[in-house]
Design a protein around this motif. Structure first.
Motif, PDB file in Angstrom:
ATOM      1  N   PHE A 246       0.833  -1.195   0.000  1.00  0.00           N
ATOM      2  CA  PHE A 246       0.000   0.000   0.000  1.00  0.00           C
ATOM      3  C   PHE A 246       0.871   1.249   0.000  1.00  0.00           C
ATOM      4  O   PHE A 246       2.015   1.237   0.476  1.00  0.00           O
ATOM      5  CB  PHE A 246      -0.891   0.041   1.248  1.00  0.00           C
ATOM      6  CG  PHE A 246      -1.765  -1.160   1.437  1.00  0.00           C
ATOM      7  CD1 PHE A 246      -3.058  -1.195   0.929  1.00  0.00           C
ATOM      8  CD2 PHE A 246      -1.291  -2.274   2.115  1.00  0.00           C
ATOM      9  CE1 PHE A 246      -3.867  -2.300   1.102  1.00  0.00           C
ATOM     10  CE2 PHE A 246      -2.095  -3.400   2.296  1.00  0.00           C
ATOM     11  CZ  PHE A 246      -3.386  -3.417   1.788  1.00  0.00           C
ATOM     12  N   LEU A 247       0.315   2.311  -0.531  1.00  0.00           N
ATOM     13  CA  LEU A 247       0.870   3.646  -0.371  1.00  0.00           C
ATOM     14  C   LEU A 247      -0.220   4.487   0.276  1.00  0.00           C
ATOM     15  O   LEU A 247      -1.320   4.597  -0.265  1.00  0.00           O
ATOM     16  CB  LEU A 247       1.285   4.243  -1.719  1.00  0.00           C
ATOM     17  CG  LEU A 247       2.428   3.522  -2.432  1.00  0.00           C
ATOM     18  CD1 LEU A 247       2.575   4.037  -3.855  1.00  0.00           C
ATOM     19  CD2 LEU A 247       3.731   3.718  -1.671  1.00  0.00           C
ATOM     20  N   ILE A 248       0.056   5.042   1.438  1.00  0.00           N
ATOM     21  CA  ILE A 248      -0.912   5.867   2.152  1.00  0.00           C
ATOM     22  C   ILE A 248      -0.424   7.300   2.070  1.00  0.00           C
ATOM     23  O   ILE A 248       0.527   7.683   2.755  1.00  0.00           O
ATOM     24  CB  ILE A 248      -1.084   5.395   3.597  1.00  0.00           C
ATOM     25  CG1 ILE A 248      -1.553   3.924   3.611  1.00  0.00           C
ATOM     26  CG2 ILE A 248      -2.083   6.278   4.348  1.00  0.00           C
ATOM     27  CD1 ILE A 248      -1.742   3.338   4.996  1.00  0.00           C
ATOM     28  N   ASN A 249      -1.040   8.073   1.172  1.00  0.00           N
ATOM     29  CA  ASN A 249      -0.544   9.397   0.814  1.00  0.00           C
ATOM     30  C   ASN A 249       0.947   9.355   0.487  1.00  0.00           C
ATOM     31  O   ASN A 249       1.726  10.218   0.880  1.00  0.00           O
ATOM     32  CB  ASN A 249      -0.823  10.420   1.922  1.00  0.00           C
ATOM     33  CG  ASN A 249      -2.231  10.987   1.837  1.00  0.00           C
ATOM     34  OD1 ASN A 249      -3.060  10.503   1.069  1.00  0.00           O
ATOM     35  ND2 ASN A 249      -2.508  12.012   2.624  1.00  0.00           N
ATOM     36  N   GLY A 250       1.343   8.318  -0.253  1.00  0.00           N
ATOM     37  CA  GLY A 250       2.721   8.192  -0.714  1.00  0.00           C
ATOM     38  C   GLY A 250       3.651   7.465   0.222  1.00  0.00           C
ATOM     39  O   GLY A 250       4.772   7.159  -0.155  1.00  0.00           O
ATOM     40  N   GLU A 251       3.214   7.146   1.450  1.00  0.00           N
ATOM     41  CA  GLU A 251       4.068   6.451   2.402  1.00  0.00           C
ATOM     42  C   GLU A 251       3.887   4.941   2.255  1.00  0.00           C
ATOM     43  O   GLU A 251       2.768   4.440   2.301  1.00  0.00           O
ATOM     44  CB  GLU A 251       3.720   6.868   3.842  1.00  0.00           C
ATOM     45  CG  GLU A 251       4.119   8.283   4.197  1.00  0.00           C
ATOM     46  CD  GLU A 251       5.623   8.444   4.288  1.00  0.00           C
ATOM     47  OE1 GLU A 251       6.319   7.496   4.721  1.00  0.00           O
ATOM     48  OE2 GLU A 251       6.116   9.525   3.908  1.00  0.00           O
ATOM     49  N   PRO A 252       4.974   4.185   2.091  1.00  0.00           N
ATOM     50  CA  PRO A 252       4.857   2.732   1.964  1.00  0.00           C
ATOM     51  C   PRO A 252       4.286   2.091   3.231  1.00  0.00           C
ATOM     52  O   PRO A 252       4.604   2.498   4.355  1.00  0.00           O
ATOM     53  CB  PRO A 252       6.299   2.280   1.734  1.00  0.00           C
ATOM     54  CG  PRO A 252       7.034   3.494   1.284  1.00  0.00           C
ATOM     55  CD  PRO A 252       6.368   4.648   1.954  1.00  0.00           C
ATOM     56  N   PHE A 253       3.446   1.100   3.031  1.00  0.00           N
ATOM     57  CA  PHE A 253       2.800   0.381   4.131  1.00  0.00           C
ATOM     58  C   PHE A 253       2.585  -1.036   3.617  1.00  0.00           C
ATOM     59  O   PHE A 253       1.840  -1.231   2.656  1.00  0.00           O
ATOM     60  CB  PHE A 253       1.475   1.057   4.478  1.00  0.00           C
ATOM     61  CG  PHE A 253       0.768   0.486   5.679  1.00  0.00           C
ATOM     62  CD1 PHE A 253       0.980   1.024   6.950  1.00  0.00           C
ATOM     63  CD2 PHE A 253      -0.130  -0.561   5.551  1.00  0.00           C
ATOM     64  CE1 PHE A 253       0.306   0.522   8.057  1.00  0.00           C
ATOM     65  CE2 PHE A 253      -0.805  -1.078   6.644  1.00  0.00           C
ATOM     66  CZ  PHE A 253      -0.583  -0.531   7.912  1.00  0.00           C
ATOM     67  N   PHE A 254       3.224  -2.021   4.225  1.00  0.00           N
ATOM     68  CA  PHE A 254       3.257  -3.348   3.637  1.00  0.00           C
ATOM     69  C   PHE A 254       2.523  -4.392   4.475  1.00  0.00           C
ATOM     70  O   PHE A 254       2.612  -4.384   5.705  1.00  0.00           O
ATOM     71  CB  PHE A 254       4.710  -3.799   3.442  1.00  0.00           C
ATOM     72  CG  PHE A 254       5.481  -2.915   2.508  1.00  0.00           C
ATOM     73  CD1 PHE A 254       5.166  -2.860   1.164  1.00  0.00           C
ATOM     74  CD2 PHE A 254       6.496  -2.112   2.984  1.00  0.00           C
ATOM     75  CE1 PHE A 254       5.866  -2.029   0.305  1.00  0.00           C
ATOM     76  CE2 PHE A 254       7.205  -1.280   2.130  1.00  0.00           C
ATOM     77  CZ  PHE A 254       6.889  -1.237   0.785  1.00  0.00           C
ATOM     78  N   GLY A 255       1.825  -5.271   3.804  1.00  0.00           N
ATOM     79  CA  GLY A 255       1.213  -6.416   4.427  1.00  0.00           C
ATOM     80  C   GLY A 255      -0.206  -6.185   4.914  1.00  0.00           C
ATOM     81  O   GLY A 255      -0.669  -5.062   5.043  1.00  0.00           O
TER      82      GLY A 255
END
Length: 273
Positions: A246-255
């Protein structure tokens, strides 16, 4: 081969050397595949910079901040030098995203937080997110105008993944992508079991309320498969290491992390605007 429910919630599905799709990601995919904490940290920073360049919100792109005026993306400038002498500007343009398909969006285009999901319909952890977490995020954040969810195809586990992604794009042509998405994940077969065939997909489409004749025709359309391939190639160039990512407002977030982790990331992104 990964089995449903066997992995920790914060581990993404990434193709092993003996699985379809292994080795097809960029260098960050190989780093994440090794599960190295240092590699994960370094790769997350790199992906975050590229994501900032490549996945700005639609409103920002519409405001004329594209680099070349011909569908390119903004360039990310390095911090300016504190010295009084002019220095060359170093830029890092990210990969150009494929055209947006609003049928793959869920939520208001004015939402302050955009979550971009790179998903695979065979990925067990994507299924966990779709069945357990996304409904609650929809209730709390999407339906209330806080979050807009954007789907990007990343069919990393082989032809059955590609077949399902193409079918979902055919459903999108009838404005029923999310109905098909939910119906498929509700009946998600074991990975590469051979069950995602024509009969299975037509049954999912029937349950999702699709016109089956049109569904069949659209699945044969080369443009539909091309849209999936473009998304996949974009994710690879971006360095997406596996699914779900995922990208949450451009921030990586995985799993498929627990709901509180998503809530924390969403609130952080919301406060930063």
């Amino acid at each position: 081969m990964p089995q449903r429910g066997d992995e920790p919630a914060d581990v993404i599905e990434a193709g092993r050397d003996d699985e379809p799709g292994a080795g097809r990601g960029g260098p960050l995919a190989r780093l994440f595949g090794g599960r190295s904490r240092t590699a994960v940290a370094v790769a997350a920073v790199v992906l975050g910079v590229m994501a900032f360049a490549a996945l700005t919100r639609d409103g920002d792109r519409a405001s004329g901040d594209r680099a070349d005026g011909q569908g390119g993306i903004p360039e990310v400038e390095a911090p300016s030098s504190p010295t009084p002498h002019p220095t060359p500007t170093v830029t890092w343009p990210g990969p150009t995203p494929p055209p947006d398909d609003p049928a793959l969006f869920k939520g208001s285009d004015r939402a302050p937080v955009t979550i971009v999901e790179f998903g695979d319909f065979q990925c067990p952890k994507c299924g966990t997110f779709a069945r357990r977490t996304q409904p609650e995020l929809t209730r709390r954040y999407i339906d209330t105008g806080v979050v807009r969810l954007v789907w990007r195809d990343f069919p990393t586990f082989g032809e059955e993944s590609m077949r399902a992604a193409v079918a979902s794009r055919a459903a999108a042509r009838q404005g029923r992508f999310w109905q098909f998405h939910d119906a498929l994940y509700a009946r998600q077969p074991r990975m590469n079991s051979g069950r995602i065939d024509d009969a299975f997909l037509r049954d999912v489409a029937r349950r999702a309320g699709l016109d089956l004749a049109r569904f069949d025709a659209d699945r044969r359309d080369r443009e539909v498969r091309g849209a999936v391939e473009d998304d996949f190639a974009f994710g690879q160039r971006l360095g997406v290491p596996g699914t779900p990512a995922f990208l949450i407002n451009g921030e990586p977030f995985f799993g498929a992390q627990p709901l509180p982790a998503f809530e924390q990331a969403i609130e952080k992104a919301r406060a930063a605007r």
